[in-house]
Design an enzyme around this catalytic site. Structure first.
Site, PDB file in Angstrom:
ATOM      1  N   TYR A 168       3.999 -11.996  -5.193  1.00 54.97           N
ATOM      2  CA  TYR A 168       3.308 -10.809  -4.332  1.00 54.97           C
ATOM      3  C   TYR A 168       3.870 -10.195  -3.231  1.00 54.97           C
ATOM      4  CZ  TYR A 168      -1.256 -10.751  -1.944  1.00 54.97           C
ATOM      5  OH  TYR A 168      -2.511 -10.604  -0.499  1.00 54.97           O
TER       6      TYR A 168
ATOM      7  N   LYS B 177      -9.147 -17.186  -2.768  1.00 58.40           N
ATOM      8  CA  LYS B 177      -9.456 -17.068  -4.149  1.00 58.40           C
ATOM      9  C   LYS B 177     -10.278 -18.001  -4.977  1.00 58.40           C
ATOM     10  CE  LYS B 177      -6.634 -13.227  -2.964  1.00 58.40           C
ATOM     11  NZ  LYS B 177      -5.087 -13.193  -2.968  1.00 58.40           N
TER      12      LYS B 177
HETATM   13  C1  PLP Z   1      -4.138 -13.416  -2.778  1.00 61.57           C
HETATM   14  C2  PLP Z   1      -2.615 -13.365  -2.155  1.00 61.57           C
HETATM   15  C3  PLP Z   1      -1.943 -14.201  -1.597  1.00 61.57           C
HETATM   16  C4  PLP Z   1      -2.650 -14.390  -0.256  1.00 61.57           C
HETATM   17  O1  PLP Z   1      -3.608 -14.687  -0.467  1.00 61.57           O
HETATM   18  P1  PLP Z   1      -4.391 -14.840   1.306  1.00 61.57           P
HETATM   19  O2  PLP Z   1      -5.407 -15.697   1.633  1.00 61.57           O
HETATM   20  O3  PLP Z   1      -5.082 -13.304   1.145  1.00 61.57           O
HETATM   21  O4  PLP Z   1      -3.407 -14.560   2.496  1.00 61.57           O
HETATM   22  C5  PLP Z   1      -0.947 -14.593  -1.760  1.00 61.57           C
HETATM   23  N1  PLP Z   1      -0.506 -15.126  -2.860  1.00 61.57           N
HETATM   24  C6  PLP Z   1      -1.132 -14.614  -4.475  1.00 61.57           C
HETATM   25  C7  PLP Z   1      -0.519 -14.616  -4.946  1.00 61.57           C
HETATM   26  C8  PLP Z   1      -2.133 -13.886  -4.235  1.00 61.57           C
HETATM   27  O5  PLP Z   1      -3.259 -13.304  -5.251  1.00 61.57           O
END
Ligand code: PLP
Length: 389
Positions: A106, A205
């Site tokens: 990421y 997510k």
């Molecule tokens: C979105 C995401 C993050 C970060 O998450 P947030 O809660 O938006 O900070 C980390 N790793 C992956 C793989 C992601 O898709």
């Protein structure tokens, strides 16, 4: 002069003795900074919640649920997924350490390694996700303290040999940390069961599931690692609100049902996309024949709503035409909510360390819970716009 308020004490104390009147299905939202201690001796006694920042009822319930779902011993909550990832690394790294990070990580995690860890004397080296476990470990030097994985990788969904890498790393005394956001609270992948030391996820997510709340979690394989996470959270001052913890718990209740639908719709749409003339390849590990499918079948328990297409070669204005033609798929980063989303990937792929060239542009879709025929119709008219551009 002025009014005399006779009820000052009552205003401060009134209502404190009301009994809890009903048992609700979910843990109650407990708000509080101050925690009342039972007696003087307990004020400085270690091992108890003495301040709200350490987390209260909904935090404890969420942590217990996350540990149970992923088979972890301990967990800490962070304000978002990025903080969980960077926090886990800060908890375990020291100046002089070397970290091996998979190159499909990421992007904000990469930025943290390159911009922050370097300032604290930690070096990062990136490796290609297609390396075997032996090839990854062959890169380790005496200073290598940690291997960071993300499987499937962000945007391009490469599956790594997580159990193989974790086993060889452990034998060499190297810690493994994985970004398991794709794994949806362990419902589709349980890294700790595959030998990983720390499993991190963005709850923003799929657990939140409604694109309206941020949180992250880091889950530890054993109590000693859990203690390290506790310390960094406490010392850095991270915390999450009880209301947000409550929303995550609520999201968890419908996660299996939502995920099943996301995964089924995605497989259907992935197979359909493969037959469209503008699509050269569909990258979706749960799709038979897709890259990564064999390892996915070996290690994973289910799919989710993500897929990426490699389009037939066309310039950027054609990709914009496709994205701007979409009606049901919103243009937005993130995924895991109930709604369909799309982004083009190429600007982010350019930031990777290794060579990531594809024969055509890449567009990532998150397939939401909308009607599947409506989604296909939306994609078809957007592909028409691509072909016409
Ligand atoms: C979105 C995401 C993050 C970060 O998450 P947030 O809660 O938006 O900070 C980390 N790793 C992956 C793989 C992601 O898709």
């Amino acid at each position: 002069m002025g009014a005399k308020f006779l009820d000052q004490t009552a205003a401060i104390r009134a209502g404190a003795k009301a009994p809890i009147s009903a048992r609700t299905v979910n843990a109650p939202v407990q708000r509080g900074s101050t925690v009342l201690m039972p007696n003087a001796a307990s004020l400085y006694e270690p091992g108890q919640v003495s301040y709200g920042r350490a987390g209260l009822q909904p935090h404890a319930a969420l942590i217990e649920a996350l540990c149970e779902l992923e088979g972890a011993t301990a967990a800490r909550l962070f304000p978002n997924g990025v903080a969980a990832m960077t926090g886990a690394m800060m908890a375990l790294l020291n100046a002089g350490d070397d970290v091996l990070v998979v190159d499909c990580i990421y992007d904000p995690t990469r930025r943290f390694c390159n911009k922050v860890l370097t300032r604290f004397g930690v070096t990062t080296r990136y490796f290609h996700p297609s390396l075997t476990a032996e090839e990854v470990l062959a890169l380790a030097v005496p200073a290598t303290r940690m291997i960071v994985l993300e499987s499937p990788g962000s945007l391009t969904f490469e599956i790594q040999d997580v159990p193989g890498i974790a086993a060889l790393a452990r034998a060499r005394g190297i810690l493994t940390v994985i970004d398991n956001t794709w794994g949806a609270a362990g419902l589709t992948f349980k890294p700790i069961g595959h030998g990983v030391d720390i499993s991190v996820q963005s709850l923003t997510k799929y657990v939140g599931g409604h694109s309206d709340v941020f949180m992250g979690a880091a889950l530890a394989r054993d109590a000693a690692l859990g203690q390290k996470l506790d310390e960094v959270v406490w010392q850095m001052g991270w915390g999450v609100s009880p209301d947000d913890a409550y929303l995550m718990l609520r999201g968890l209740r419908t996660l299996p049902t939502r995920l099943e639908r996301h995964a089924a719709s995605t497989l259907d749409i992935a197979a359909w996309l493969q037959a469209q003339p503008e699509v050269m390849e569909v990258i979706c590990p749960a799709l038979p024949g897709s890259r990564g499918h064999a390892l996915w079948r070996r290690d994973f328990l289910g799919g989710n709503g993500l897929l990426t297409v490699v389009l037939t070669p066309k310039p950027q204005n054609a990709v914009y035409a496709l994205l701007d033609a979409l009606r049901l798929f919103g243009l937005g980063f993130s995924w895991g909510g109930f709604e369909s989303l799309a982004i083009h990937c190429d600007p982010q792929l350019k930031r990777r360390s290794l060579d990531w060239t594809y024969p055509g542009p890449l567009v990532r879709f998150h397939v939401g819970l909308e009607g599947i025929d409506d989604l296909k119709a939306d994609l078809r008219q957007a592909l028409d716009a691509y072909a016409a551009a």
